[in-house]
Design an enzyme around this catalytic site. Structure first.
Site, PDB file in Angstrom:
ATOM      1  N   SER A  74       0.829  -1.211   0.000  1.00 20.31           N
ATOM      2  CA  SER A  74       0.000   0.000   0.000  1.00 20.31           C
ATOM      3  C   SER A  74       0.861   1.258   0.000  1.00 20.31           C
ATOM      4  O   SER A  74       2.008   1.261   0.454  1.00 20.31           O
ATOM      5  CB  SER A  74      -0.901   0.029   1.239  1.00 20.31           C
ATOM      6  OG  SER A  74      -1.775  -1.069   1.258  1.00 20.31           O
TER       7      SER A  74
HETATM    8  N1  SAH Z   1      -0.940  -4.594   4.075  1.00 20.97           N
HETATM    9  C1  SAH Z   1      -0.334  -4.977   2.820  1.00 20.97           C
HETATM   10  C2  SAH Z   1      -1.276  -4.663   1.672  1.00 20.97           C
HETATM   11  C3  SAH Z   1      -1.276  -5.748   0.678  1.00 20.97           C
HETATM   12  S1  SAH Z   1      -2.516  -5.599  -0.565  1.00 20.97           S
HETATM   13  C4  SAH Z   1       1.009  -4.297   2.611  1.00 20.97           C
HETATM   14  O1  SAH Z   1       1.265  -3.280   3.255  1.00 20.97           O
HETATM   15  O2  SAH Z   1       1.813  -4.805   1.831  1.00 20.97           O
HETATM   16  C5  SAH Z   1      -3.871  -6.490   0.146  1.00 20.97           C
HETATM   17  C6  SAH Z   1      -3.592  -7.901   0.575  1.00 20.97           C
HETATM   18  O3  SAH Z   1      -4.839  -8.480   0.973  1.00 20.97           O
HETATM   19  C7  SAH Z   1      -3.032  -8.809  -0.516  1.00 20.97           C
HETATM   20  O4  SAH Z   1      -1.847  -9.393  -0.072  1.00 20.97           O
HETATM   21  C8  SAH Z   1      -4.140  -9.834  -0.733  1.00 20.97           C
HETATM   22  O5  SAH Z   1      -3.659 -11.120  -1.090  1.00 20.97           O
HETATM   23  C9  SAH Z   1      -4.836  -9.843   0.615  1.00 20.97           C
HETATM   24  N2  SAH Z   1      -6.208 -10.353   0.596  1.00 20.97           N
HETATM   25  C10 SAH Z   1      -7.151 -10.188  -0.355  1.00 20.97           C
HETATM   26  N3  SAH Z   1      -8.304 -10.810  -0.010  1.00 20.97           N
HETATM   27  C11 SAH Z   1      -8.071 -11.388   1.206  1.00 20.97           C
HETATM   28  C12 SAH Z   1      -8.859 -12.205   2.078  1.00 20.97           C
HETATM   29  N4  SAH Z   1     -10.120 -12.544   1.794  1.00 20.97           N
HETATM   30  N5  SAH Z   1      -8.306 -12.623   3.250  1.00 20.97           N
HETATM   31  C13 SAH Z   1      -7.015 -12.285   3.570  1.00 20.97           C
HETATM   32  N6  SAH Z   1      -6.215 -11.535   2.773  1.00 20.97           N
HETATM   33  C14 SAH Z   1      -6.735 -11.094   1.604  1.00 20.97           C
END
Ligand code: SAH
Length: 213
Positions: A64
């Site tokens: 993010s």
């Molecule tokens: N907090 C992370 C953001 C990653 S983007 C960072 O700072 O890098 C969002 C993340 O949510 C992705 O890794 C994606 O695989 C995850 N995600 C999407 N749907 C999800 C679900 N149902 N349960 C858990 N994780 C999920």
């Protein structure tokens, strides 16, 4: 890879940038100043780590944007030792920011590749979540509930009821809600049945997906 004075300088610049955009919580700004974001990024992008932008990580996901991480974290109003549930571990950057602020973090990721990588990587930097789970964030983590705060870092098509149910009274859920574009939404649990809702502007996230791969 190392964390150098140059990286610290770039982080201080980043803190100035997000302060100008409206982040004012000193604890959040300190955490952004301390977490070495370049170490959470794929090698092709490390030179851009201190730009205020999202970048690709594995499994077609993104780390993010720092402003977004700061905005969501500020809304959680974290106190040391708070139990925080994070949905979407991804690179672990947001997880590290929460731990840096003294939170006890429980985090869920549904992409196996990212889960495995981040579970190994975070402790190497000294960031130890209470729990990293491979699973479906729509269900939350009932076995460790209730939480002082819940943060969702993927765009949710709707607000999952289990997440609201896993908040303590007075606790906060920060969740971007929507399909193409998401509205950052804050829920504060006022009582067993009552939730206060605030909508805080548009953001863009990768989708919160239903089934596992
Ligand atoms: N907090 C992370 C953001 C990653 S983007 C960072 O700072 O890098 C969002 C993340 O949510 C992705 O890794 C994606 O695989 C995850 N995600 C999407 N749907 C999800 C679900 N149902 N349960 C858990 N994780 C999920």
């Amino acid at each position: 890879m190392k964390d150098t004075h140059k990286h610290q300088g770039l982080r201080n610049q980043l803190v100035k940038t997000i302060t100008k955009k409206g982040i004012s919580d000193k604890n959040v700004l300190n955490a952004i100043a301390n977490v070495p974001r370049h170490l959470f990024m794929d090698s092709g992008f490390v030179d851009f780590a201190y730009q205020d932008k999202a970048f690709p990580i594995a499994a077609e996901q993104t780390i993010s944007q720092p402003y977004t991480v700061a905005f969501q974290t500020e809304l959680l109003k974290i106190k040391p030792n708070d139990q925080i549930l994070e949905i979407g571990t991804g690179s672990g950057y947001q997880t590290a920011v929460l731990i840096e602020m003294g939170a006890k973090v429980f985090t869920i990721e549904r992409q196996l590749e990212l889960f495995k990588k981040t579970k190994l990587f975070l402790p190497k930097l000294g960031y130890k979540p209470k729990k990293i789970v491979f699973g479906d964030g729509y269900k939350g983590m009932p076995e460790f509930a209730p939480f002082d705060g819940i943060i969702v870092t993927a765009g949710a098509p709707f607000v999952p009821n289990p997440l609201l149910a896993q908040l303590k009274i007075g606790a906060r859920l920060v969740i971007p809600v929507g399909d193409e574009v998401q509205i950052m939404t804050l829920f504060i649990r006022k009582s067993e049945k009552d939730f206060e809702k605030h909508e805080l502007g548009e953001f863009k996230f990768v989708p919160m997906l239903k089934e596992r791969n």
